[in-house]
Write an enzyme that holds these catalytic residues in place. Sequence first.
Site, short mmCIF file in Angstrom:
data_model
loop_
_atom_site.label_atom_id
_atom_site.label_comp_id
_atom_site.label_asym_id
_atom_site.label_seq_id
_atom_site.Cartn_x
_atom_site.Cartn_y
_atom_site.Cartn_z
N ASP A 1 -3.05 -3.04 -2.75
CA ASP A 1 -4.12 -2.04 -2.81
C ASP A 1 -3.95 -1.16 -4.05
O ASP A 1 -2.86 -1.06 -4.60
CB ASP A 1 -4.09 -1.16 -1.54
CG ASP A 1 -5.31 -0.24 -1.45
OD1 ASP A 1 -5.19 0.83 -0.85
OD2 ASP A 1 -6.37 -0.59 -2.02
N ASN A 2 -5.02 -0.53 -4.50
CA ASN A 2 -4.99 0.52 -5.52
C ASN A 2 -4.51 0.08 -6.89
O ASN A 2 -3.91 0.87 -7.63
CB ASN A 2 -4.09 1.68 -5.08
CG ASN A 2 -4.39 2.17 -3.70
OD1 ASN A 2 -3.58 2.02 -2.78
ND2 ASN A 2 -5.58 2.74 -3.52
N ASP B 1 0.83 -1.20 0.00
CA ASP B 1 0.00 0.00 0.00
C ASP B 1 0.87 1.25 0.00
O ASP B 1 0.48 2.30 0.53
CB ASP B 1 -0.94 -0.01 1.22
CG ASP B 1 -2.08 0.99 1.08
OD1 ASP B 1 -2.68 1.36 2.11
OD2 ASP B 1 -2.35 1.42 -0.07
N GLU C 1 -11.26 4.12 -1.62
CA GLU C 1 -11.77 4.37 -0.27
C GLU C 1 -12.63 5.64 -0.21
O GLU C 1 -12.29 6.68 -0.76
CB GLU C 1 -10.61 4.48 0.75
CG GLU C 1 -9.48 5.40 0.37
CD GLU C 1 -8.36 4.68 -0.36
OE1 GLU C 1 -8.62 3.61 -0.96
OE2 GLU C 1 -7.24 5.17 -0.35
N LYS D 1 2.95 3.40 -5.69
CA LYS D 1 2.41 2.40 -6.64
C LYS D 1 3.47 1.95 -7.64
O LYS D 1 3.44 0.81 -8.07
CB LYS D 1 1.18 2.96 -7.36
CG LYS D 1 0.13 3.51 -6.39
CD LYS D 1 -0.14 2.60 -5.20
CE LYS D 1 -0.78 3.33 -4.04
NZ LYS D 1 -0.71 2.57 -2.77
#
Length: 221
Positions: free
Chosen positions: A169-170, A141, A199, A144
């Site tokens: 994540d993401n 997380d 989120e 990226k």
Amino acid sequence: TRTSRPQRLLQAVCINAVRGNPDSVIAAIDHFCQNQEWAMNVGDEKGAILDSVVMETSPSTVLELGTYCGYSAVRIMRLLPPATRFITLEMNPDYAAVARQVIQHAGLQDKVCLVEGKSADLIPKMADMFGIRTFDFVFFDHWKDCYLPDIRLLEDCGLLDQGSVVLADNVLCPGAPEYLDYVRSSLRFSSRFYRSHLEYTRVLDGLERSEYLGHRDAQRD
Ligand SMILES: O=C(CSCCNC(=O)c1cc(-c2ccc(F)cc2)cc(O)c1O)c1ccc(O)c(O)c1
Ligand SMILES: [Mg+2]
């Protein structure tokens, strides 16, 4: 000087959450982000997916890259026994300072080892610094564009074992396209996508779960 957003998030935790109660810390942060200020915690929707993957993996060693304010550290460690080894890396000292206090408010300070520094520098030192051979569960997380180099580094350092699970994540927003291509084409991983939303928003996002199949060679062409 003005307070930072992480400091205002911490204030909301101190005011609204019950000390020693991780669920109330999670609820206080989600309420703050839904009603006061958006912040880049994994959040309640993707958080429920994170919970389910953690519970099905029931890891004894966990690595998190990107602590931020400690929301996912609290989410993960509230589910696992005290003997679990949990290490979380954060390169931003201001985020780390807030995260330590959020984790303490949740009463999880004895279960969490928060290390400040860059993942690329710290991953090769994991075995020596913490006496950890392999991680059963890894949560990505952080930056990226570090996802791909860092999963390669985990492999090269022998920190993944057959059955190790990497949850990222993401992968859609902000996005990690090169990482997705790699884990989905590699014969060493079995990957699946959990569709969700960024989120506290309706923007499409999701989590990629990649299970390490062991030290094989060759790529799927
Ligand atoms: O923030 C960092 C690096 S770690 C945070 C990575 N996480 C994200 O970037 C991240 C971002 C988003 C997101 C943001 C804006 C949007 F419009 C949409 C999505 C959502 C997430 O769930 C994330 O996890 C750092 C800053 C300063 C330093 O000085 C340092 O050293 C480090
Ligand atoms: Mg995130």
